[in-house]
Design a protein around this motif. Structure first.
Motif, PDB file in Angstrom:
ATOM      1  N   THR A  70       0.809  -1.217   0.000  1.00 42.72           N
ATOM      2  CA  THR A  70       0.000   0.000   0.000  1.00 42.72           C
ATOM      3  C   THR A  70       0.842   1.267   0.000  1.00 42.72           C
ATOM      4  O   THR A  70       0.307   2.364   0.096  1.00 42.72           O
ATOM      5  CB  THR A  70      -0.938   0.042   1.223  1.00 42.72           C
ATOM      6  N   GLU A  71       2.166   1.135  -0.099  1.00 44.50           N
ATOM      7  CA  GLU A  71       3.040   2.300  -0.129  1.00 44.50           C
ATOM      8  C   GLU A  71       3.677   2.479  -1.506  1.00 44.50           C
ATOM      9  O   GLU A  71       4.025   1.510  -2.172  1.00 44.50           O
ATOM     10  CB  GLU A  71       4.161   2.193   0.908  1.00 44.50           C
ATOM     11  N   GLU A  94       1.062   6.641   1.414  1.00 41.00           N
ATOM     12  CA  GLU A  94       0.256   5.513   1.873  1.00 41.00           C
ATOM     13  C   GLU A  94      -1.099   5.668   1.205  1.00 41.00           C
ATOM     14  O   GLU A  94      -1.698   6.751   1.233  1.00 41.00           O
ATOM     15  CB  GLU A  94       0.119   5.526   3.388  1.00 41.00           C
TER      16      GLU A  94
END
Length: 108
Positions: A70-71, A94
């Motif tokens: 998710t980064e 993020e």
């Protein structure tokens, strides 16, 4: 560089002054941590970019993109319309449910 949405929208909106597009890329609870300050909340960040940002004659040049779950980390620089490099940066985004929830910015 291939940037996934909403990160591509984030840079495009900043470079073009498209603040409604910027707003849609950010979660309402968006937080940005950067060396000189922290913004808490999407509206605070968008208001600063629209009304208080010291320079708007700039473009974000992306040099590298790194993804991990998710980064998304982006390495690049902010360049003036005259071609001068103002700052080099690494932004770590993020992302959840298609929105940027947090951004940590590192500069040199």
């Amino acid at each position: 560089m291939d940037l996934a949405e909403p990160v591509a929208t984030y840079y495009r909106a900043l470079d073009e002054g498209a603040y409604e597009s910027l707003r849609t890329a950010l979660s309402p609870a968006f937080v940005q941590h950067r060396p000189d300050r922290t913004f808490e909340g999407r509206e605070s960040f968008v208001r600063f970019m629209r009304e208080e940002r010291p320079r708007t004659d700039t473009t974000h040049t992306v040099e590298a993109v790194y993804r991990n779950g998710t980064e998304t980390a982006v390495r690049g620089q902010v360049v003036t319309d005259a071609g001068d490099v103002l700052v080099r940066f690494v932004d770590v985004f993020e992302i959840a449910e298609g929105e940027i929830t947090a951004l940590s910015t590192y500069t040199r």
